[in-house]
Structures are given as C-alpha cells and as structure tokens.
Design an enzyme around this catalytic site. Structure first.
Site, short mmCIF file in Angstrom:
data_model
loop_
_atom_site.label_atom_id
_atom_site.label_comp_id
_atom_site.label_asym_id
_atom_site.label_seq_id
_atom_site.Cartn_x
_atom_site.Cartn_y
_atom_site.Cartn_z
N LYS A 139 4.95 45.17 64.30
CA LYS A 139 6.37 45.36 63.98
C LYS A 139 6.80 44.24 63.04
CE LYS A 139 8.48 46.61 68.29
NZ LYS A 139 9.71 46.36 69.03
N HIS A 191 15.97 32.75 72.16
CA HIS A 191 15.69 34.04 72.78
C HIS A 191 15.07 33.89 74.18
CE1 HIS A 191 14.36 38.19 73.09
NE2 HIS A 191 13.13 37.76 73.31
N HIS A 250 19.45 39.93 76.28
CA HIS A 250 19.99 40.13 74.93
C HIS A 250 21.50 39.95 74.90
CE1 HIS A 250 16.34 42.46 73.21
NE2 HIS A 250 16.42 41.26 72.68
N ARG A 303 3.96 49.06 47.76
CA ARG A 303 3.85 50.06 48.84
C ARG A 303 2.84 49.66 49.91
NH1 ARG A 303 3.46 53.83 44.61
NH2 ARG A 303 5.49 54.72 44.05
#
Ligand SMILES: NC(=O)c1ccc[n+]([C@@H]2O[C@H](COP(=O)([O-])OP(=O)(O)OC[C@H]3O[C@@H](n4cnc5c(N)ncnc54)[C@H](O)[C@@H]3O)[C@@H](O)[C@H]2O)c1
Ligand SMILES: [Zn+2]
Length: 365
Positions: A144, A265, A249, A122
């Site tokens: 992120k 990218h 994108h 966790r």
C-alpha cells in the site's frame, strides 16, 4: 533468494517477499544484480540518509553509484508538491521504465516512494528498506502506498508491490525512544490478535536492547506478511489488524486539533487497545485477567493522554469520518482471547463513550 552463504530468512508476503536476517542487505545486493535495473535511485529523508545510508552503501555495493534523493523528515513530505519534485528529478536524470527506486526510511518514505514508483512512467520497480520500527513491522509490508491531500491522510495512492522488502534491524540503533515505542504498539497488537507467545515475549523483552528486540521485530514483520498474504485486499482477516485502531484513530485525529499534544499513531493505538480490550471484556468476549494484563502493560509503557468528558462527542465524530465506519455503525475488531480476534463486531456510540470513560478513570488513579 537461493543462497547458501547468506544468513537470510525469506517470507512470502503474498505479492512480494519479505527478507530478514543478518545478511538481509547483502541479499539486496544480489537481488539488484539479478534485477538489472538501468539506474538506481535511493529515496530517504534527512535523518535516514544521515544515519542509515552509509551502512546501506557499505553492504550493497551495487548502490554506490546510485543517485540519492532526500526529502524533509515528517508526514509533510507525503504531499503532491514533493511528488512533483521527485518526478521532475527522475525525469531530469533520464530515469526510464527499467530504473529501480530503493526507499530507505520510515513509513513516510516507503509510502511516498511506493507511490512515486507506482506512478512514474506508469510504474517502475522499487525495493523498500524500512528504517523505523513502524516501517519494519507495518508500513513497508503489503504494497500500500500513498500521500496526503486536502488534509486527508493517504487520500491518494496506489497498490504497488515492491520487488521485495528488506528488513535490517540494526538500523533501529539511531531511532529515538518515542519512535521506537510508536512501533512497539503495532507489535503488541500483532501478538494480541494473532500470537499469544509473541505477546508474552514482548512483555519480557528489554525493548531498548536491539539484540533482544530483533527476533521480535522479525516475528511481527512475519505476522504482518502472513496476514497480508491471506487477505491482500482487506476483505476479511486483514481487518484483525484494526484492533485498537477504531478508537485509536479517533483519539489520534483529536490529539492533532486539541491543544494538549499531538500523539504519534502508535501512542493513540495503545490507548485504543486499552479501550477496545475493555470493550472485548464488557461484551463477554475476553476474560478479565487478560484485559487487566493488557491494560497494565500499556499504561506503564505509554504516557496518559488526558481526555475531558465533553470531548467524547468530537472523538466519536472523528471516528465516523474514518472510512471503515460508514453508515453510522461502528464495526470493531475485538479480542476473543489473547492471540485471537473477531472482526466486524457492531458497537454503538454509547459503548464507545463508556470505553473512553473507562480510560479516563484508569489514568486518574
Ligand atoms: N502503507 C501502509 O500500509 C502503512 C501502514 C502503517 C503506517 N503507514 C504510514 O507510515 C507513516 C508513519 O511511519 P513512521 O512512523 O515510520 O514515520 P516516519 O517515516 O516519519 O519516521 C519517523 C521519524 O523517524 C525518523 N527515522 C526513521 N528511521 C530512522 C532511523 N533509523 N534513525 C533515525 N531516525 C529515523 C524519520 O526521519 C522521522 O523523523 C505514516 O505516514 C503512515 O500513514 C503506512
Ligand atoms: Zn497502525
């Protein structure tokens, strides 16, 4: 980190510090001393373990007893089977909640490692040590993390803040030119949406010279950190970082399925920025000279990607799949000048098509 003897710069990225400067890795050693982890694990891919681990261990003595975990280089490692292997490995080594994971790699390793750290028991602590330019100025900062699933990028993930992100620019020595330019696209974007002086400096810099590049890398990482701090959950200002990414994108996803060549990218974002700067001019937000300069710089730096007119529909369809473009309306981040952006500008599919047509004409001459 309070230290008189270390040459480091520490920036508050909101929920974690960003540490840069000549002694960034030495500062990591101190940090680990203070954190008192029960065990240290270093996650890298085959390239970063070969090229960067020796220097990490030389400058961070506390990691000399760490276990290293290696994954194959490439996006394929952001996958559930790889996660399972790593969770099992940590379990077999009796890693507990006080263990610390150090990620040493590009965005693939920091995204994967952040997800492992956010989920194992966790949540255990992690530190990101980015080694690619994309990692240093973008992927490692902001907490992120995620993996790909069912053909969808970053489909499953968590926000998991690292203890810190330690940027050591000399790691870029072994990074290939194409990967370097991949990250430069994000740096250009940082200048265009936020800092005109940064954009000017990037244009002047010899990009292959790491000494010249280092302060620019640190400036870009700082811009990313500031934006994340202002808007951790992407409600407003963080959307400025989407400049070049809406069309980018679509083109990136399209390049994977088209026969031509898969774009990185940043390469797709560079094309996206050409198209979106032009849209900014077309809507009267950006002056013509600025648009011309952006276009000339990007077209010189990045190889053209040939788009046939009949492919526009597919690109637009792929843009619609992007989660930021729900409800049929495209919401763009456009430039209102060099160093300033406006978010949530509504754009129609016909305008996107015009922008793609504009790019086609540019690369034909
Ligand atoms: N979490 C975020 O906010 C965020 C933001 C942007 C991108 N990302 C993710 O980042 C990933 C792309 O990151 P990337 O471009 O760094 O790709 P990457 O991690 O695959 O690295 C690119 C290549 O460079 C190699 N490499 C990295 N550092 C090296 C070094 N110092 N020397 C030699 N080789 C080195 C890697 O092994 C790999 O082959 C994508 O999965 C993307 O989704 C995440
Ligand atoms: Zn990007």
């Amino acid at each position: 980190m309070a230290s008189k003897s270390l040459s480091v710069q520490e920036i508050d990225a909101g929920s974690h510090p960003l540490v840069m400067g000549a002694d960034s890795l030495r500062a990591l050693d101190r940090r680990l001393g203070e954190a008192e982890g029960s065990a240290h694990f270093v996650l890298g891919d085959e390239n970063t373990l070969r090229h960067c681990l020796p220097e990490l261990l030389a400058q961070v003595p506390r990691l000399r007893d760490a276990e290293t975990i290696g994954v194959a280089p490439g996006e394929g490692s952001k996958s559930l089977p790889v996660c399972q292997d790593i969770w099992m490995h940590l379990t077999a080594r009796a890693a507990d909640r006080e263990a610390i994971l150090i990620t040493l790699g590009g965005g693939v390793v920091t995204d994967l490692g952040g997800f492992i750290a956010g989920t194992f028991k966790r949540g255990v602590r992690c530190v990101h040590v980015p080694t690619s330019l994309m990692g240093m100025v973008d992927a490692a900062i902001g907490g992120k993390s995620g993996i790909d699933l069912g053909g969808v990028k970053n489909n499953v993930g968590v926000f998991h803040d690292p203890l810190a992100v330690h940027v050591h620019v000399p790691f870029l020595k072994s990074l290939g030119k194409r990967e370097l330019l991949n990250g430069v696209a994000e740096m250009v974007k940082h200048g265009l949406v936020r800092d005109a002086a940064h954009w000017e400096a990037i244009q002047q810099a010899p990009l292959h010279d790491l000494d010249a590049l280092a302060p620019l890398v640190e400036r870009s990482a700082t811009i990313k950190a500031e934006v994340v701090r202002e808007d951790p959950r992407e409600r407003g200002t963080r959307k400025a970082l989407n400049f070049g990414h809406t069309i980018g994108h679509g083109i990136e996803a399209y390049s994977w399925e088209a026969g031509q060549r898969a774009l990185l990218h940043g390469e797709a974002v560079a094309i996206g920025m050409v198209c979106e700067a032009w849209l900014s001019w077309r809507l009267g937000l950006l002056d013509r000279e600025s648009n011309d300069r952006i276009t000339a710089y990007l077209l010189e730096l990045y190889k053209p990607f040939v788009l046939q007119g009949d492919e526009d529909h597919r690109i637009i369809e792929l843009m619609r799949n992007d989660k930021k473009n729900s409800a049929g309306q495209f919401r763009f981040t456009l430039l209102t000048g060099i160093g300033a952006a406006r978010v949530d500008v509504p754009i129609t599919a016909a305008q996107v098509q015009e922008a793609l047509e504009h790019y086609r004409l540019l690369i034909r001459v």
